[in-house]
Design an enzyme around this catalytic site. Structure first.
Site, PDB file in Angstrom:
ATOM      1  CB  SER A  72      -1.166   0.056   1.102  1.00  0.00           C
ATOM      2  OG  SER A  72      -2.103  -1.211   0.398  1.00  0.00           O
ATOM      3  CB  SER A 199       3.853  -6.624  -0.636  1.00  0.00           C
ATOM      4  OG  SER A 199       3.397  -6.538   0.932  1.00  0.00           O
ATOM      5  CB  ALA A 200       8.004  -9.176   2.029  1.00  0.00           C
ATOM      6  CB  CYS A 325      -7.448  -4.062   1.911  1.00  0.00           C
ATOM      7  SG  CYS A 325      -5.992  -4.410   2.021  1.00  0.00           S
TER       8      CYS A 325
END
Length: 393
Positions: A72, A199-200, A325
């Site tokens: 994000s 994003s990991a 989300c």
């Protein structure tokens, strides 16, 4: 079975090798990477080694990688940063109707600041219309931001074609690749990608760490000020352990990518085949070919997705009715509405995202319980009763 996890699109389990790689930087090598003494220099070396590993996977230069707190933040930084940096050139941004909220909400905020945003449509499988994209371009267009792969229905967009269109029109192209990295081979140069978010925790790395690729020469304003970290583009003490873990996770994901994808695709296809055989009146959402290997999104008519999830949870099964989300909302998925589903069918959707730790036994357990739960919920539905009466006339 307890805690049978089928929500890998929301987050993944931390890989043991990744945790082991991180541990020294949580304990012995705990230095601040901005410090000049030895444990600080060691931390800096670890950060730069990680940057090189991630750049190698994406086929870019290490100095084109900026570390963030996750997808994000990367999306916000790319879209806001590029928009503001080039506002004197134009104020028009193009995105799609099925983007992640990190993109859509950012674009809506930019509209309040005087930017013009065009939201292009998708077909029934969630693939953007390239002709509409071309027609939407204006002299004032400065940025195209289209996701690489959709987080709800798994559809993989024609990124190479989008990149080509952007390049031909001298427009910057950003892609939210949070769902794609770790599942799809990505060469930012071949695909003409100017900026990319990742994003990991989507590929068995730690939460709270992500990265943003920005091609050399492209300006972007920083969102977080207060220090000179990340070449003055992202202030804040570096999350050294997280950065090291992300690099290990992405490196490991691409070591055996084809074999990993083959395994989870087989399980996904088996799941879809069995559900299609055993449960009538369903709709499979998204393109079955241009799709992330572990993703399945199916709408079950005459039931509510929330009831389905709660009943699965009672059986120890973790799944989703949309993106993590937006799971707090009772509104139907904006993605499913965008591909043409009516509200009543969109409400009954179930997203299953299979990962490397899932087994066929777990998939069979899911199918067995899903059949029982759907049948029971339908028997409780007046809409189902009316439908069956009409069918039997």
């Amino acid at each position: 079975m307890n805690n049978v996890y089928f929500d890998n699109a929301a987050t993944t389990k931390l890989d043991d090798d990744v945790l082991n790689e991180m541990m020294p930087y949580l304990k012995e090598d705990y230095g601040n990477a901005s410090a000049i003494y030895k444990i600080g220099r060691d931390a800096r070396k670890a950060v730069e080694n990680a940057r090189e590993k991630i750049a190698k996977v994406l086929n870019c230069m290490p100095n084109e990688i900026y570390f963030t707190a996750g997808g994000s933040e990367s999306d916000n930084t790319a879209i806001r940063g590029i928009a503001h940096a080039y506002r004197n050139k134009g104020n028009h941004i193009i995105t799609s109707k099925i983007e992640h909220p990190a993109v859509l909400e950012t674009c809506k905020q930019l509209e309040k600041e005087g930017f013009e945003v065009s939201y292009i449509s998708v077909d029934e499988n969630g693939i953007i219309n390239l002709e509409e994209l071309k027609k939407t371009i204006k002299p004032s267009t400065i940025l195209i931001t289209i996701m690489f792969a959709n987080n709800e229905i798994g559809t993989i967009e024609p990124v190479e074609e989008i990149g080509k269109i952007a390049k031909e029109n001298n427009i910057y192209f950003h892609t939210d690749a949070v769902q794609a990295v770790g599942s799809v081979k990505i060469d930012v140069q071949k695909l003409n990608i100017d900026s990319l978010s990742l994003s990991a925790h989507k590929f068995y790395g730690p939460k709270g760490i992500g990265a943003l690729y920005v091609k050399t020469g492209i300006k972007f304003e920083s969102l977080i000020t207060g220090g000179h970290q990340e070449r003055s583009k992202r202030a804040g003490t570096e999350n050294v352990a997280g950065i090291v873990g992300m690099a290990k996770a992405i490196e490991k994901a691409y070591e055996n990518l084809d074999e990993h994808n083959r395994k989870i695709k087989e399980l996904r296809d088996y799941y879809v085949e069995q559900v299609s055989k055993k449960i009538p009146y369903i709709k499979i959402n998204g393109d079955m070919e241009k799709r992330l290997p572990g993703n399945s999104n199916i709408s079950f008519r005459f039931i509510e997705g929330e009831g389905l999830l709660l009943n699965l949870d009672l059986k120890g099964i973790c799944a989703s009715s949309g993106s993590a989300c937006t799971s707090g909302s009772l509104d139907p998925s904006h993605v499913l509405l965008a591909i043409g589903l009516p509200h009543e069918i969109a409400h009954g959707s179930l997203r299953i995202s299979i990962g490397k730790y899932n087994t066929k036994e777990e998939v069979d357990y899911l199918i067995e319980n899903l059949v029982e739960i759907v049948n029971r919920l339908r028997e409780m539905s007046p809409l189902w009763e009316e439908f069956i009466e009409e069918e039997n006339k």
